[in-house]
Design an enzyme around this catalytic site. Sequence first.
Site, PDB file in Angstrom:
ATOM      1  N   ASP A  67       0.825  -1.212   0.000  1.00 49.42           N
ATOM      2  CA  ASP A  67       0.000   0.000   0.000  1.00 49.42           C
ATOM      3  C   ASP A  67       0.856   1.258   0.000  1.00 49.42           C
ATOM      4  O   ASP A  67       2.091   1.185   0.156  1.00 49.42           O
ATOM      5  CB  ASP A  67      -0.949  -0.010   1.209  1.00 49.42           C
ATOM      6  CG  ASP A  67      -0.281  -0.446   2.517  1.00 49.42           C
ATOM      7  OD1 ASP A  67       0.964  -0.449   2.584  1.00 49.42           O
ATOM      8  OD2 ASP A  67      -1.003  -0.783   3.456  1.00 49.42           O
ATOM      9  N   ASN A 136      -7.632  -2.973  14.301  1.00 51.49           N
ATOM     10  CA  ASN A 136      -9.010  -3.277  13.885  1.00 51.49           C
ATOM     11  C   ASN A 136      -9.052  -4.462  12.913  1.00 51.49           C
ATOM     12  O   ASN A 136     -10.074  -4.733  12.305  1.00 51.49           O
ATOM     13  CB  ASN A 136      -9.661  -2.039  13.252  1.00 51.49           C
ATOM     14  CG  ASN A 136      -8.949  -1.587  11.975  1.00 51.49           C
ATOM     15  OD1 ASN A 136      -7.981  -2.214  11.541  1.00 51.49           O
ATOM     16  ND2 ASN A 136      -9.428  -0.512  11.373  1.00 51.49           N
ATOM     17  N   HIS A 138      -7.213  -4.742  10.110  1.00 51.26           N
ATOM     18  CA  HIS A 138      -6.921  -4.473   8.695  1.00 51.26           C
ATOM     19  C   HIS A 138      -5.633  -5.162   8.256  1.00 51.26           C
ATOM     20  O   HIS A 138      -4.716  -5.374   9.047  1.00 51.26           O
ATOM     21  CB  HIS A 138      -6.908  -2.960   8.379  1.00 51.26           C
ATOM     22  CG  HIS A 138      -5.755  -2.191   8.897  1.00 51.26           C
ATOM     23  ND1 HIS A 138      -5.889  -0.955   9.503  1.00 51.26           N
ATOM     24  CD2 HIS A 138      -4.418  -2.430   8.897  1.00 51.26           C
ATOM     25  CE1 HIS A 138      -4.691  -0.508   9.840  1.00 51.26           C
ATOM     26  NE2 HIS A 138      -3.779  -1.381   9.487  1.00 51.26           N
ATOM     27  N   GLU A 143      -9.676  -1.902   5.317  1.00 57.14           N
ATOM     28  CA  GLU A 143     -10.296  -1.658   6.620  1.00 57.14           C
ATOM     29  C   GLU A 143     -11.539  -2.553   6.775  1.00 57.14           C
ATOM     30  O   GLU A 143     -12.013  -3.136   5.793  1.00 57.14           O
ATOM     31  CB  GLU A 143     -10.678  -0.169   6.715  1.00 57.14           C
ATOM     32  CG  GLU A 143      -9.499   0.800   6.573  1.00 57.14           C
ATOM     33  CD  GLU A 143      -8.567   0.838   7.794  1.00 57.14           C
ATOM     34  OE1 GLU A 143      -8.652  -0.055   8.672  1.00 57.14           O
ATOM     35  OE2 GLU A 143      -7.744   1.782   7.862  1.00 57.14           O
TER      36      GLU A 143
END
Length: 242
Positions: A67, A136, A138, A143
């Site tokens: 990313d 979380n 990811h 996400e």
Amino acid sequence: MKIKVFDNPTQMGYMIAKEVAAQLNTKPESVLILPTGSTPIPTYKSIVEMYKNGEVSFKDAVTFNLDEYIGIESDHEERYYNFMQRNLFSHVDIKPENINIPDNQTTDCEKECVDYEAKYRASGCADLALLGIGNNGHIGFNEPGTAFDSVTHVTSIAESTIKANARFFASEDLVPKQAMTMGISTILSAKKIFILITGKGKHDILMKLLDTAVADESIPATALRLHPDVTIYADREAAGLI
Ligand code: F6R
């Protein structure tokens, strides 16, 4: 999913670096998916040491980063391109043309994502992917709620991720709000996947990952349940008593 637990991040990084070296020594033209963030830093340090000792070469390796932020200046320290140069690429013999990171200096990020996915697929897909994980759940910047069939795309970074990544910026306001990321199906195309999890702060998400037997889009990393060859590398702090 298999899990390997190490006393500390340094020892864990060394063992992962040995696996990366074994992969490249067996198949020098291997395609690797690589992460940024705090977690892979000990791994990159060990890889650089092994390179200096002549134990591994990146001469024919091809890398794709997971990313990249959108809306960050080209010379910003936290631009993932710069992170990778600083922590790995400038220290090893990888050919610049074999390094792939989504180009955030383009005016058309949507097109960049389509081109990035095409180039990745044309490479034959990764032999080995290294991933980190967000609190979380990811992976990459996928996400919670990201479709498991997603490919490389532009995404909005979750509030909780912006807060977590604020430690790298002068203030939370300066954390980019968008990124380009390989999709979940892009990641799952890798032949072998290691997910790296260190520190007390990651204990809860590691437990969730282990306890969620069914892949669930609200916890992106659970997509890894759909893959036949995933190893969790964890340090003692993240693993707790398991
Ligand atoms: C970075 C990436 C992210 C990180 C994750 C954990 O390229 O893909 O998913 O792996 O946010 O970051 P750290 O390691 O800083 O806790």
